[in-house]
Write an enzyme that holds these catalytic residues in place. Sequence first.
Site, short mmCIF file in Angstrom:
data_model
loop_
_atom_site.label_atom_id
_atom_site.label_comp_id
_atom_site.label_asym_id
_atom_site.label_seq_id
_atom_site.Cartn_x
_atom_site.Cartn_y
_atom_site.Cartn_z
N GLN A 140 39.85 -25.47 40.53
CA GLN A 140 40.69 -25.37 39.32
C GLN A 140 42.06 -26.00 39.57
OE1 GLN A 140 40.60 -21.15 38.35
NE2 GLN A 140 38.41 -21.19 37.84
N GLU A 153 30.07 -21.70 50.31
CA GLU A 153 30.18 -21.03 51.61
C GLU A 153 29.28 -19.80 51.71
OE1 GLU A 153 32.45 -21.03 49.25
OE2 GLU A 153 33.68 -19.22 49.22
N PRO A 205 36.52 8.14 75.73
CA PRO A 205 36.38 8.03 74.26
C PRO A 205 34.91 7.93 73.83
CG PRO A 205 38.09 6.54 75.06
CD PRO A 205 37.41 7.10 76.28
N HIS A 251 30.74 -21.10 44.92
CA HIS A 251 31.12 -20.88 46.33
C HIS A 251 29.97 -21.31 47.26
CE1 HIS A 251 34.70 -18.26 45.69
NE2 HIS A 251 34.12 -18.08 44.53
N THR A 304 35.66 5.84 80.09
CA THR A 304 34.47 6.19 79.31
C THR A 304 34.69 7.42 78.42
OG1 THR A 304 33.57 7.66 81.00
CG2 THR A 304 32.98 5.33 81.17
N CYS A 351 36.29 -22.99 43.99
CA CYS A 351 36.59 -22.04 42.92
C CYS A 351 38.04 -22.22 42.44
CB CYS A 351 36.26 -20.62 43.36
SG CYS A 351 35.86 -19.59 41.92
N LEU A 352 38.95 -21.32 42.77
CA LEU A 352 40.34 -21.55 42.35
C LEU A 352 40.83 -22.89 42.88
CD1 LEU A 352 42.79 -20.20 40.86
CD2 LEU A 352 43.58 -19.50 43.11
N GLY A 353 40.35 -23.28 44.05
CA GLY A 353 40.73 -24.56 44.65
C GLY A 353 40.32 -25.73 43.76
N GLY A 368 40.79 -17.89 45.11
CA GLY A 368 41.81 -16.85 44.99
C GLY A 368 42.00 -16.40 43.55
N GLY A 377 32.75 -4.64 65.62
CA GLY A 377 31.73 -5.66 65.38
C GLY A 377 30.34 -5.08 65.16
N ILE A 403 28.12 -7.62 63.59
CA ILE A 403 27.59 -8.66 64.48
C ILE A 403 26.42 -8.09 65.30
CG2 ILE A 403 28.16 -10.25 66.37
CD1 ILE A 403 29.57 -10.87 63.67
N1 GLN Z 1 40.81 -16.80 39.72
C1 GLN Z 1 39.84 -17.80 39.38
C2 GLN Z 1 38.88 -17.31 38.32
O1 GLN Z 1 38.74 -16.15 38.11
C3 GLN Z 1 39.09 -18.28 40.61
C4 GLN Z 1 38.29 -17.21 41.28
C5 GLN Z 1 37.90 -17.56 42.69
O2 GLN Z 1 38.50 -18.42 43.33
N2 GLN Z 1 36.91 -16.87 43.22
O3 GLN Z 1 38.25 -18.12 37.67
#
Ligand code: GLN
Length: 535
Positions: free
Chosen positions: A385, A510, A191, A508, A189, A381-383, A354, A16, A19
């Site tokens: 799509q 996030e 290590p 994204h 201790t 993103c891919l979600g 993804g 971490g 962190i």
């Molecule tokens: N594979 C998809 C693209 O390239 C989505 C990429 C992603 O989810 N970051 O557009």
Amino acid sequence: MVRYIFITGGVVSSLGKGIISSSLGKLLQSRGYKITIQKFDPYINIDPGTLNPYEHGECYVTADGQETDLDLGHYERFTGIRTTRDNSVTTGRIYRSVIERERRGDYLGKTVQVVPHITDEIKRRVQLKASLEDLDFVITEIGGTIGDIESQPFLESIRQLRWELGSSRALNIHLTYVPYIAAAGELKTKPTQTSVKQLQGLGIQPDVLVLRTEHTLGDDLRRKIAHFCNVDVDAVIQSQDLPSIYEVPVNMERQGLDAICLKKLGIDPGPAPDFGEWLRFLERRKSATRVLRIALVGKYDLQDAYKSITESLAHAGTFHDCKVDSVFVNSEEIGRENVGRKLEGMDGIVICPGFGNRGVEGKIVAAEYARVHDVPAFGICLGMQMMVIEFARNVLGYPDADSVEMNSSTSHNVIDLMEEQKSVTMKGGTMRLGEYGCDLVPGSRVFEAYGGESPIRERHRHRYEFNNRFAGEFEEHGMRLVGRNPESSLVEIVEIPSLRWYVGTQFHPEYSSTVLRPHPLFMDFIRVCRGDGNA
Ligand code: GLN
């Protein structure tokens, strides 16, 4: 006068460091200092963009489009700073610039060597941020563990910098592990001693030791470590496992990590830092009783692969007085026959980002389930799509609708390769990356969620896009295209307004959600998952 704090790790990885770096940054910031945190990774990849998440977890993206280590996400979430491409450096980037210079003839007549050419470039990079921004502290986290062959040039550079800058401008913190041997009932201790000896052998004397433990270290052990490692007893800090990473800054402050660092750098620490807002966040997090179960539908069954998403959900949860239980649901195991069981009892569904074919059909089935059963759903993103493909297949009636990423010959290529991507052959750093503007449609759910702000700016990482040829059909059948790039008209957000919360974003969100400023879309999503109704 800018000061440099280096954070190294010993004994084992995954202790971490990110962190601890973020926590120290937070503490110094709370004392009114301007800080940045950067990560130097010893691997040869130019950036982690080409790495599979199984190697190093999520790939984080800065606003200026650098693909980076996930620790940069922690830096931003803890401190609210905005990192840039200069906050993330790898051995690959260092060597690339030295080799480019060599080809240009900058070193004509000289043998180019690790010392001084590579180490000089590392030192230049360490100090680069402070030459561009007004900063008091630059915290540099060195990836990997002491003893790795590839981290040697970085450690040599730290040694040189400390020598050149002097002890009032450079400080070394070493993070190690104190294992508990259950059979002997003892904390060990050795290590730590060995790891510090290794550092000392490289000419680096740690000023502060942070010891990761699962059990409380007594004063005797701290004294013993101090004695063997040439470190002051009050500079031996323990970092015991805590229920939440966000408690680490408080724990570090209690033991005086920030005050000790300041003193060692010749600065009077003055009054304790003011981080009331942070404490209020922790209080609220602790007192939240209601549990929300959010399914993360994705293919990477490891904790770090969707780090920014789980953190964004958790932050937004706290601000709605809920604990978010992010439940990973492997999309490879989702089919029409079992989707109801897999997603049973979920308050909301996130369809994760993804690449490639693996697990995409499960994401499409999950999107359909959410749409048909009106479960709040957030596609990222891919979600997003996959939400689009599902809608095209099951509502528009195109059974072969697909992304050309998965099926290059489909006649219903509702997700297509972006025009500017068609000539791209190199994989590294060539996606559509970083922040782009997005105009929101007034009156849409997302427009309301963003508080009526438009255009917004969000971070991207993709090659494929919504195919505008189908725009009219989607709109007519109830999937609205509510966010577009002002220059290119690329569709950035889709939503189905008739449902409780069904939103897909090509970007994204996030990446830009922080602890104290959760992202508006995550806030709105959680609000509806909690059952607070439509906007
Ligand atoms: N594979 C998809 C693209 O390239 C989505 C990429 C992603 O989810 N970051 O557009």
